[in-house]
Each structure stands twice: as C-alpha cells, then as structure tokens.
Design a protein around this motif. Structure first.
Motif, PDB file in Angstrom:
ATOM      1  N   HIS A   1      36.191  47.043  51.441  1.00 12.87           N
ATOM      2  CA  HIS A   1      36.111  47.908  50.370  1.00 12.87           C
ATOM      3  C   HIS A   1      35.124  47.486  49.180  1.00 12.87           C
ATOM      4  CE1 HIS A   1      39.060  50.003  52.446  1.00 12.87           C
ATOM      5  NE2 HIS A   1      39.958  49.104  52.567  1.00 12.87           N
ATOM      6  N   GLY A   2      34.089  48.177  49.143  1.00 10.08           N
ATOM      7  CA  GLY A   2      32.851  47.668  48.017  1.00 10.08           C
ATOM      8  C   GLY A   2      33.551  47.219  46.716  1.00 10.08           C
ATOM      9  N   VAL A   3      34.473  48.143  46.257  1.00  4.41           N
ATOM     10  CA  VAL A   3      35.127  48.046  44.854  1.00  4.41           C
ATOM     11  C   VAL A   3      35.783  46.468  44.837  1.00  4.41           C
ATOM     12  CG1 VAL A   3      37.214  49.370  45.360  1.00  4.41           C
ATOM     13  CG2 VAL A   3      36.354  48.969  43.051  1.00  4.41           C
ATOM     14  N   PHE A   4      36.550  46.270  45.918  1.00  8.74           N
ATOM     15  CA  PHE A   4      37.240  45.003  45.796  1.00  8.74           C
ATOM     16  C   PHE A   4      36.317  43.849  46.003  1.00  8.74           C
ATOM     17  CE2 PHE A   4      41.085  47.173  48.039  1.00  8.74           C
ATOM     18  CZ  PHE A   4      41.382  47.703  47.015  1.00  8.74           C
ATOM     19  N   LYS A   5      35.178  43.903  46.840  1.00  9.08           N
ATOM     20  CA  LYS A   5      34.192  42.936  46.798  1.00  9.08           C
ATOM     21  C   LYS A   5      33.660  42.814  45.526  1.00  9.08           C
ATOM     22  CE  LYS A   5      30.123  41.481  49.605  1.00  9.08           C
ATOM     23  NZ  LYS A   5      30.758  40.172  49.935  1.00  9.08           N
ATOM     24  N   THR A   6      33.189  43.629  44.749  1.00  6.36           N
ATOM     25  CA  THR A   6      32.628  43.748  43.473  1.00  6.36           C
ATOM     26  C   THR A   6      33.583  43.136  42.585  1.00  6.36           C
ATOM     27  OG1 THR A   6      31.131  45.549  43.890  1.00  6.36           O
ATOM     28  CG2 THR A   6      31.401  44.784  41.619  1.00  6.36           C
ATOM     29  N   ARG A   7      34.807  43.334  42.570  1.00  9.56           N
ATOM     30  CA  ARG A   7      35.790  42.708  41.436  1.00  9.56           C
ATOM     31  C   ARG A   7      36.169  41.485  41.794  1.00  9.56           C
ATOM     32  NH1 ARG A   7      40.380  47.644  40.194  1.00  9.56           N
ATOM     33  NH2 ARG A   7      38.670  49.244  39.382  1.00  9.56           N
ATOM     34  N   LEU A   8      36.056  41.076  43.068  1.00 12.37           N
ATOM     35  CA  LEU A   8      36.447  39.714  43.265  1.00 12.37           C
ATOM     36  C   LEU A   8      34.988  38.673  43.057  1.00 12.37           C
ATOM     37  CD1 LEU A   8      38.192  37.419  44.429  1.00 12.37           C
ATOM     38  CD2 LEU A   8      37.627  37.975  46.589  1.00 12.37           C
ATOM     39  N   ALA A   9      33.759  39.373  43.150  1.00 14.67           N
ATOM     40  CA  ALA A   9      32.761  38.394  42.816  1.00 14.67           C
ATOM     41  C   ALA A   9      32.723  38.260  41.302  1.00 14.67           C
ATOM     42  CB  ALA A   9      31.239  39.455  43.134  1.00 14.67           C
ATOM     43  N   ASP A  10      33.175  39.340  40.529  1.00 13.08           N
ATOM     44  CA  ASP A  10      33.226  39.073  39.161  1.00 13.08           C
ATOM     45  C   ASP A  10      34.242  37.822  38.737  1.00 13.08           C
ATOM     46  OD1 ASP A  10      31.771  41.086  38.787  1.00 13.08           O
ATOM     47  OD2 ASP A  10      33.130  42.586  37.803  1.00 13.08           O
ATOM     48  N   ILE A  11      35.187  38.005  39.527  1.00 16.51           N
ATOM     49  CA  ILE A  11      36.212  36.646  39.203  1.00 16.51           C
ATOM     50  C   ILE A  11      35.778  35.391  39.687  1.00 16.51           C
ATOM     51  CG2 ILE A  11      38.715  35.978  39.649  1.00 16.51           C
ATOM     52  CD1 ILE A  11      39.430  38.814  39.797  1.00 16.51           C
ATOM     53  N   LEU A  12      35.096  35.428  40.925  1.00 17.60           N
ATOM     54  CA  LEU A  12      34.594  34.304  41.396  1.00 17.60           C
ATOM     55  C   LEU A  12      33.546  33.790  40.524  1.00 17.60           C
ATOM     56  CD1 LEU A  12      34.419  35.249  45.241  1.00 17.60           C
ATOM     57  CD2 LEU A  12      35.948  33.553  44.224  1.00 17.60           C
ATOM     58  N   THR A  13      32.675  34.457  40.004  1.00 15.69           N
ATOM     59  CA  THR A  13      31.323  34.032  39.258  1.00 15.69           C
ATOM     60  C   THR A  13      32.127  33.346  37.935  1.00 15.69           C
ATOM     61  OG1 THR A  13      30.020  36.020  40.015  1.00 15.69           O
ATOM     62  CG2 THR A  13      29.415  34.775  38.005  1.00 15.69           C
ATOM     63  N   ASP A  14      32.897  33.925  37.201  1.00 15.31           N
ATOM     64  CA  ASP A  14      33.336  33.289  36.088  1.00 15.31           C
ATOM     65  C   ASP A  14      34.280  32.278  36.227  1.00 15.31           C
ATOM     66  OD1 ASP A  14      31.941  34.840  34.202  1.00 15.31           O
ATOM     67  OD2 ASP A  14      33.473  36.362  33.826  1.00 15.31           O
ATOM     68  N   GLY A  15      35.056  32.178  37.451  1.00 13.49           N
ATOM     69  CA  GLY A  15      36.064  31.243  38.013  1.00 13.49           C
ATOM     70  C   GLY A  15      35.314  29.977  38.164  1.00 13.49           C
ATOM     71  N   MET A  16      34.199  30.058  38.839  1.00 17.91           N
ATOM     72  CA  MET A  16      33.337  28.991  39.269  1.00 17.91           C
ATOM     73  C   MET A  16      32.535  28.319  38.308  1.00 17.91           C
ATOM     74  SD  MET A  16      32.152  29.700  43.207  1.00 17.91           S
ATOM     75  CE  MET A  16      31.766  27.920  43.234  1.00 17.91           C
ATOM     76  N   ARG A  17      31.999  29.315  37.294  1.00 17.59           N
ATOM     77  CA  ARG A  17      31.566  28.981  35.994  1.00 17.59           C
ATOM     78  C   ARG A  17      32.437  27.776  35.208  1.00 17.59           C
ATOM     79  NH1 ARG A  17      29.131  34.733  34.212  1.00 17.59           N
ATOM     80  NH2 ARG A  17      27.007  34.397  35.013  1.00 17.59           N
ATOM     81  N   SER A  18      33.849  28.273  35.061  1.00 16.79           N
ATOM     82  CA  SER A  18      34.746  27.448  34.344  1.00 16.79           C
ATOM     83  C   SER A  18      34.953  26.370  34.923  1.00 16.79           C
ATOM     84  CB  SER A  18      36.267  28.385  34.318  1.00 16.79           C
ATOM     85  OG  SER A  18      35.994  29.617  33.472  1.00 16.79           O
ATOM     86  N   LEU A  19      35.098  26.153  36.332  1.00 17.09           N
ATOM     87  CA  LEU A  19      35.445  24.948  37.069  1.00 17.09           C
ATOM     88  C   LEU A  19      34.245  24.018  36.879  1.00 17.09           C
ATOM     89  CD1 LEU A  19      37.070  23.581  38.937  1.00 17.09           C
ATOM     90  CD2 LEU A  19      36.268  24.652  40.924  1.00 17.09           C
ATOM     91  N   LEU A  20      33.043  24.601  36.801  1.00 14.38           N
ATOM     92  CA  LEU A  20      31.758  23.599  36.799  1.00 14.38           C
ATOM     93  C   LEU A  20      31.939  22.906  35.516  1.00 14.38           C
ATOM     94  CD1 LEU A  20      29.509  22.228  38.286  1.00 14.38           C
ATOM     95  CD2 LEU A  20      28.161  24.124  37.809  1.00 14.38           C
ATOM     96  N   LEU A  21      32.211  23.802  34.540  1.00 11.58           N
ATOM     97  CA  LEU A  21      32.125  23.144  33.173  1.00 11.58           C
ATOM     98  C   LEU A  21      33.407  22.320  33.024  1.00 11.58           C
ATOM     99  CD1 LEU A  21      32.170  26.645  31.049  1.00 11.58           C
ATOM    100  CD2 LEU A  21      30.630  24.491  30.717  1.00 11.58           C
ATOM    101  N   GLU A  22      34.555  22.309  33.561  1.00  8.08           N
ATOM    102  CA  GLU A  22      35.619  21.230  33.762  1.00  8.08           C
ATOM    103  C   GLU A  22      34.835  19.971  34.350  1.00  8.08           C
ATOM    104  OE1 GLU A  22      39.320  22.563  35.604  1.00  8.08           O
ATOM    105  OE2 GLU A  22      39.158  24.312  34.130  1.00  8.08           O
TER     106      GLU A  22
END
Length: 389
Positions: free
Chosen positions: A309-330
C-alpha cells in the motif's frame, strides 16, 4: 560641574567604554543632555564602524570611544549637570551627574502589556502562553518580519506563524544550558531563506538572554540573501552576515556552535546535518521537510504485504529517514532527541531533531546504523555526505 564630579563621571564612562569595546555590535546610540540654568543642550552619538558619529551644538564629528568620553567630560566643565543614556539592544544605561552626586542604573526595555495584539481568526489563535518573543518589547522585529502591523497588532493571517516561531524559540531555549558559556555563540543557518528564525533567535539571545552571539545565514539564492541583509540593516542587527553559497562549499573562519536548518527539502536537510557533524558543532537543530530519497530505495521483506500500500510505504519512509538521521547523529557523538515542533494538524512535517555533542563517537550506535542500512537495502544521503565531504 566641578573637577571631583567630572572625575567620578569619567569612571562611570570607562565602564561604558568597556561595554562598547566588548560588544559594539549591540550598541544603538548614546544621548546626552547638558543643563545650564533652565536651558538644555542635547547631543547624540550613533554607530559608524568602528567609531561613533557624535553631533552636539550643530557640529558632527567621527570619534573613537576614548575621544568621545574625553569630549563628554571636557564639555561637562561648562554645565551644571549632565544626563547620559547609553542604549544597547534590550538595555539602556542611565548616568546622571551634578555637583552633588553621580548615579548610574540599568533600564530594561519596558513591555506594553496593554497592547491589543489582534482579534483572533476562527482557525488560528494566539495561545494562552507566556510568549518568549513578546509583543511590546519585540515590536520592531515583529513588524520587520511581517508578523505585526504598523500600528502594533499581530496580523490575523500571521498568528499561526507567530505561534510557530515562538515555540521554536522555546525548544531552542531548552538547549541553552548545554551550550558553551561566557563566549560568543556562533549560529549557522543553512538554507536560511529570509532568515526569520535567525532574526528571532538573534533578538531572543541578545535582548532577552543577554548572550553574545553571531549569526551566519547561507542560501544559494542571491535574492533571499539580499532580502536578509536589508532586514538586518533595518533592524540594526550588526552581529549577522549572509552569503549566497552552496553549503557544501562553505568553510567557516571560526568555530560554529550551532547549525540549524528549517524545512530544507529532502536531502538538503542531510547536507545541513552533515555540515554540522563535519564542523564538530556543539549542537544541531533541524526541522526536516519532504522525504523522497529513501522511498525509492528501501525494502523489507517481513513488511512486504503491508508496504504494497503506497501510503504505508510513504509514511514509513518518512519515519525511517528521520529515524536513521537521528541514529547517525548518535553514532557521531550527539545526544539526540526528536520532538513535535508544531501540531500535526498544522502540517505533517512537524518534527524537530535536536542534537547536542557529548562525545567523539558511539561505536554501538554506528554498528546499529550499518546493520539497518544492510537490512533495509538503503544508502542514505547523510551517510554519503559525511563520508564524501
């Protein structure tokens, strides 16, 4: 006035000189009123880098701060009393001298609590809160950035923006005690646009918190850089500079304490984060905008039936993007938090990433990050920028 009084006056003026030399960027003017009998004789000194343009009795001179102090004292011999107001951004210093006494006191800029801010619109209202950027005190700023009308009312269609920038200041304020003290804070605004947040933070740090600061705005658009320069000039904010440049090509001359980015699109946020990491900045603050990069990259078999489902894939991409940004900052040694900047009812792009440098590296976090890259089959822009710059 007698020599004893003038000697005391000179001592007070030496204190004023120290303030000027420590931070002439926040000097506004110096107003002097001499009194002889019932007559007043007024003079004014205004900043003309690196000196002061002083006008008295129809004569204008360009003077150093030392020369100005000497001139004020020498003129005092011919008068009964003198009243001097040394004005900085957010503070006035009053000195009064006559043959009986010499007094000095600080006068804080007064707030007009009776000001009618606005009649709120139906969909966006002034909040029931103690604003950090207060109407009354900050009128000149709010008018210049088009939040307030010329007659001192918050514009109905700008109430939402006013609330947003004030909440940004609140969230920024929570980091202040973690930043270096007793030095000039240098703040780099990446993709600054018209630099509204830089102007607001400049006001708050300088005039409310009394923190010495310097702001640098970067944007590749010449037009917005010129607009920012004009606003800074109109406000008299001399502790700011703006450059039309790609942030990947920017090399600062001095230590950068804070790197911030507001609503930089897609990987432009990653560029700002990477710059902050590369410069070992004490703090990084980012409010990301759109997320497109990982959407076309990531895959995860256990979620295959969901992500069809495209809407789920898009929303999860948002979370993964900022989540991985935060993890790399850590992983790069930053204590990182993610908070809601504004209500999701205003915009779904409402997260703020705040990161404060606490150590060199976090090997465990980096190992987790690399494992996620492999599991999700992604190669994020932030990781790329850090390793390629």
């Amino acid at each position: 006035m007698n020599k004893q009084t003038i000697s005391k006056l000179n001592l007070f003026l030496i204190g004023v000189k120290s303030r000027f030399e420590e931070n002439s960027n926040i000097f506004k003017n110096i107003k002097i009123t001499y009194k002889a009998g019932s007559k007043n004789f007024k003079g004014i000194g205004e900043y003309e880098s690196p000196n002061i343009k002083f006008n008295f009795n129809g004569r204008t001179e360009i003077l150093s701060i030392d020369d100005l102090i000497n001139k004020i004292c020498n003129y005092s011999i011919n008068y009964d009393s003198v009243t001097l107001i040394y004005s900085e951004r957010g503070t006035d210093i009053l000195i009064e001298a006559d043959n009986k006494n010499v007094k000095m006191k600080n006068i804080e800029t007064k707030e007009d609590d009776s000001k009618d801010l606005s009649t709120p619109s139906e969909t966006s209202t002034l909040l029931n809160r103690n604003y950090y950027i207060k109407a009354g005190k900050a009128d000149s700023l709010l008018k210049e950035i088009n939040i307030m009308t010329k007659d001192g009312k918050i514009k109905n269609d700008k109430i939402r923006k006013y609330n947003q920038i004030d909440h940004y200041v609140e969230l920024f304020d929570e980091m202040l005690n973690k930043l270096p003290k007793k030095q000039t804070l240098t703040i780099l605004d990446c993709g600054c646009g018209k630099s509204y947040l830089s102007f607001v933070l400049n006001y708050y740090l300088t005039e409310v918190k009394k923190i010495k600061c310097h702001f640098i705005g970067l944007d590749y658009k010449e037009s917005v850089i010129e607009s920012s320069k004009k606003i800074a000039d109109n406000l008299g904010y001399r502790n700011m500079e703006f450059h039309a440049i790609d942030i990947k090509n920017y090399n600062p001359k001095n230590k950068i304490n804070v790197v911030m980015s507001l609503h930089a699109c897609d990987t432009a946020t990653d560029m700002a984060l990477a710059l902050g990491i590369r410069l070992y900045s004490d703090a990084i603050v980012a409010v990301p905008c759109c997320h497109r990069e990982l959407l076309s990259q990531y895959s995860y078999d256990p979620f295959k039936s969901i992500l069809k489902h495209g809407v789920f894939k898009t929303r999860l991409a948002d979370i993964l993007t900022d989540g991985m940004r935060s993890l790399l900052l850590e992983a790069k040694g930053y204590d990182t938090s993610v908070v809601e900047y504004i209500s999701p009812l205003e915009t779904p792009k409402n997260l703020m990433i705040r990161a404060v440098k606490i150590k060199d590296e976090n090997e465990d976090a980096m190992s987790e990050y690399l494992n996620l890259m492999a599991q999700l089959n992604v190669y994020p822009a932030l990781y790329s920028f850090i390793n390629e710059w």
